[in-house]
Design a protein around this motif. Structure first.
Motif, PDB file in Angstrom:
ATOM      1  N   ILE A   1       0.827  -1.216   0.000  1.00  0.00           N
ATOM      2  CA  ILE A   1       0.000   0.000   0.000  1.00  0.00           C
ATOM      3  C   ILE A   1       0.862   1.267   0.000  1.00  0.00           C
ATOM      4  N   PRO A   2       1.901   1.379   0.842  1.00  0.00           N
ATOM      5  CA  PRO A   2       2.756   2.573   0.744  1.00  0.00           C
ATOM      6  C   PRO A   2       3.405   2.747  -0.624  1.00  0.00           C
ATOM      7  N   LEU A   3       3.849   1.650  -1.224  1.00  0.00           N
ATOM      8  CA  LEU A   3       4.460   1.754  -2.550  1.00  0.00           C
ATOM      9  C   LEU A   3       3.450   2.216  -3.588  1.00  0.00           C
ATOM     10  N   ALA A   4       2.226   1.684  -3.499  1.00  0.00           N
ATOM     11  CA  ALA A   4       1.174   2.141  -4.415  1.00  0.00           C
ATOM     12  C   ALA A   4       0.900   3.628  -4.214  1.00  0.00           C
ATOM     13  N   GLY A   5       0.893   4.072  -2.954  1.00  0.00           N
ATOM     14  CA  GLY A   5       0.658   5.486  -2.675  1.00  0.00           C
ATOM     15  C   GLY A   5       1.764   6.377  -3.201  1.00  0.00           C
ATOM     16  N   ILE A   6       3.010   5.918  -3.087  1.00  0.00           N
ATOM     17  CA  ILE A   6       4.141   6.699  -3.588  1.00  0.00           C
ATOM     18  C   ILE A   6       4.035   6.867  -5.103  1.00  0.00           C
ATOM     19  N   ALA A   7       3.794   5.755  -5.803  1.00  0.00           N
ATOM     20  CA  ALA A   7       3.673   5.832  -7.262  1.00  0.00           C
ATOM     21  C   ALA A   7       2.471   6.682  -7.658  1.00  0.00           C
TER      22      ALA A   7
END
Length: 234
Positions: free
Chosen positions: A86-92
């Motif tokens: 989820i954090p990686l999806a949010g960053i992208a």
């Protein structure tokens, strides 16, 4: 190794999100002062692509698809690991929003992208998963959280249903909610613990009040694992 990598990203999620927000802000500030968007776009597009590749690697890694049946033990709590998807999806996603600002278009695409980002902003910051305490459980979901005391649960449940562990409440008036919570389910996707294990743990403590005092201790965790293993072997 990839599973531990995902957990490390989950623990550092807030720093990573703040760093991304600062990067996007600096790029947009440079654009405001007249910089060419074609020169600025790679500063957002390249990190976004790298983050998406990392997220896909974590998502399809064998260790992520078959996570261990155990909780993270903290003082007075058992909780599911905070994973990095989820954090990686949010960053992208945030980087892509910056690109939309660099290249504004007259279409609903940008508005939809912003709306989707807002829908899981809370999950990016707080994480998604389950926390057990001697008093009850807290399910942190994508847009809100649900707090349920053990006395509110029906014994002999829950079960897995549609990507989550469905809770049956004997006393729904005792449950508390923050944010937007549409269903009485515990998220079972991308939480780093098998859904069947989550259901078995909740079922165990709902049916055995005397065991709740051990939540948050290594001894209590060992007894929980042993009880679930005995039930599975029966």
């Amino acid at each position: 190794m990839i599973f531990r990598w995902s957990m490390a990203i989950g623990r550092q999620r807030r720093k990573l999100l703040v760093t991304t927000a600062v990067l996007v802000g600096m790029v947009l500030l440079a654009r405001l002062f007249g910089a060419n968007p074609d020169d600025l776009a790679p500063y957002l597009a390249i990190p976004a692509f790298g983050v998406l590749v990392t997220a896909l690697v974590i998502m399809f890694a064998p260790s992520s698809r078959r996570p261990p049946a155990s909780f993270v033990i903290t003082e007075g709590e058992f909780r599911t690991p905070l994973m990095g998807i989820i954090p990686l999806a949010g960053i992208a996603h945030l980087a892509c929003l910056g690109v939309f600002v660099l290249y504004p278009v007259e279409s609903p695409t940008a508005a939809v992208a912003v709306l989707l980002y807002v829908c899981y902003l809370r999950a990016q910051w707080h994480g998604v998963g389950l926390t057990l305490t001697p008093e009850g459980l807290r399910a942190d979901k994508y847009a809100g959280s649900m707090t349920v005391p053990w006395t509110a649960l029906e014994p002999g449940q829950p079960g897995y249903e549609e990507g989550g562990v469905r809770l049956v409440l004997a006393h729904p008036e005792l449950a508390g909610y923050t944010g937007v919570v549409l269903r009485r389910t515990v998220p079972a996707d991308a939480v780093g613990v098998p859904a069947a294990f989550l259901a078995a743990a909740i079922r165990h403590y709902a049916a055995h009040p005397g065991e709740r005092a051990g939540i948050g201790t290594p001894e209590g965790h060992e007894r929980l694992l042993a009880a679930i293993a005995r039930r599975g072997a029966a």
